[in-house]
Motif scaffolding. Sequence first.
Motif, PDB file in Angstrom:
ATOM      1  N   ILE A   1       0.840  -1.205   0.000  1.00 15.76           N
ATOM      2  CA  ILE A   1       0.000   0.000   0.000  1.00 15.76           C
ATOM      3  C   ILE A   1       0.873   1.252   0.000  1.00 15.76           C
ATOM      4  O   ILE A   1       0.583   2.225  -0.716  1.00 15.76           O
ATOM      5  CB  ILE A   1      -0.943   0.004   1.223  1.00 15.76           C
ATOM      6  CG1 ILE A   1      -1.802  -1.262   1.251  1.00 15.76           C
ATOM      7  CG2 ILE A   1      -1.814   1.251   1.222  1.00 15.76           C
ATOM      8  CD1 ILE A   1      -2.758  -1.409   0.120  1.00 15.76           C
TER       9      ILE A   1
ATOM     10  N   ALA B   1      -5.756   1.120   2.390  1.00 13.71           N
ATOM     11  CA  ALA B   1      -5.642   2.229   1.432  1.00 13.71           C
ATOM     12  C   ALA B   1      -6.519   3.399   1.858  1.00 13.71           C
ATOM     13  O   ALA B   1      -6.128   4.564   1.710  1.00 13.71           O
ATOM     14  CB  ALA B   1      -6.039   1.747   0.034  1.00 13.71           C
TER      15      ALA B   1
ATOM     16  N   TRP C   1      -7.129   1.292  -5.493  1.00 12.50           N
ATOM     17  CA  TRP C   1      -6.244   0.179  -5.150  1.00 12.50           C
ATOM     18  C   TRP C   1      -6.889  -1.163  -5.511  1.00 12.50           C
ATOM     19  O   TRP C   1      -6.233  -2.043  -6.074  1.00 12.50           O
ATOM     20  CB  TRP C   1      -5.903   0.207  -3.655  1.00 12.50           C
ATOM     21  CG  TRP C   1      -4.946  -0.886  -3.296  1.00 12.50           C
ATOM     22  CD1 TRP C   1      -3.596  -0.891  -3.456  1.00 12.50           C
ATOM     23  CD2 TRP C   1      -5.287  -2.177  -2.767  1.00 12.50           C
ATOM     24  NE1 TRP C   1      -3.060  -2.091  -3.053  1.00 12.50           N
ATOM     25  CE2 TRP C   1      -4.086  -2.904  -2.628  1.00 12.50           C
ATOM     26  CE3 TRP C   1      -6.483  -2.781  -2.399  1.00 12.50           C
ATOM     27  CZ2 TRP C   1      -4.045  -4.209  -2.129  1.00 12.50           C
ATOM     28  CZ3 TRP C   1      -6.454  -4.075  -1.909  1.00 12.50           C
ATOM     29  CH2 TRP C   1      -5.246  -4.780  -1.766  1.00 12.50           C
TER      30      TRP C   1
END
Length: 490
Positions: free
Chosen positions: A260, A362, A394
Amino acid sequence: MGWLTKILKGSKSPECQCHLKHHEDETTPEKARFSDTSSDFDKEEIDRAIAISIAEEDDKGKKVIDDESRLEEDEKLAKALEESLNVKSPPRSSPYDYISSFPSYNPFYNPSGYRTCAGCHSEINSGNYLSSLGAVWHPECFRCHACNQPISDYEFSISDNRPYHKSCYKYLHHPKCDVCKHRIPTNGGGLIEYRAHPFWPQKYCPSHEHDGTPRCCSCERMEAIDTKYLILEDGRKLCLECLDSSIMDTHECQPLYLEIQEFYEGLNMKVEQQIPLLLVEREALNEAMEEEKKGHHHMPETRGLCLSEEQIIRMVSRKPRIGGYRIIDMFTEAYKLVRKCEVTAILVLYGLPRLLTGSILAHEMMHAWLRLKGYSTLSPKVEEGICQVLAHMWLDSEIYAGSTTSSLSPSSSTSSSATSSSDPAPALSESSKKGKRSDFEKKLGEYFKHQIESDTSTAYGDGFREGNQAVLKFGLRRTLDHIRFTGCFP
């Protein structure tokens, strides 16, 4: 020869009328036999007329026909007359051709003719009979394939070319509940009423929404009577498909956390500060949320939290032990948060699948980035909306990622493409479970995207849709700059 000409002219018209009537009106056998008798009678009259005419000519002393060529001509004419009178009746249609002009099911029609019952295979001699399914039946032989009772109703149902009473067909094909496996009951109006999951192909009785039937805490499918879900320590239930890719402790989640961070770095939004990531139980998450003084924009079921205050958090330090279909041992330890910047930690609920855990990360990482970059006092709609946009981006990048050894970089305002990663591949693949995904995990990723897109709340749902529209139109960087200066979406 005038008499012969008159006979020829007078004999053609009635037979033609009879032929047309027979063809158009389907003449019965009795009428057809009458037409044949009339033809024989006319022939005898003609023969008699010829004999009388010859006798009359002899009596009057007229010239007798003795010329062979003339005689041959008369014989030909007489033969032509005989052939013209010997007209055959048109062929009658077969019983099934006759039936085909009627509706497929007419229990009151009673035409004559030879018929064989498709049920008992015996001849249908007289009385009413039914025509259906390309065959004919005695009324008592046309039976329901379910109850084996005769079908006397004008309307009936057909399945696999077999007849059913409408009530029997309804009973046999009545939809069953995917949860209790019973037939879904009808409502007060006699109609079948059921609930259906908006994403998964699961239909169930309306009563299951209020009778305590458990749902998976990840995919939200109801637990069917013939399946078992894993019971987590905090009371949540997890289906076995979601358990397959779940992340159970803080250590197991660290490689995903690095992914991430790299995703944000690829967006030119690198977070410089080292922010601890902790996986926690639901009780610990709720307690931390009560202590937190900022950012109370949380979903009804909070699964992640970005903290700004110093606290002591009990994190899940080791993977729990599972016995049967429940957690039998949890391993937790206290972790003291120290305030070194605007963000002290990111907390995520343990036991969720990798894709859901990553989308929560995220989302919370965007909260951290906004605070660290000085985006203060944003409205819940703007802050939660832009965080949901990053979580959706994401997920989008993960669903379309090409390989297990690639990390993510942005390819557009709403999706990212994979670039090579410098992290060791074995550790990444083993700890974050980022490998070749099953069809279910791909479907699960689509479902998490669907959840974000279809959220009906003002902050998370409307905020995402407005934020996503802004990013699609102006790009992420211009949207963030506009939010910094105006506090709203462009």
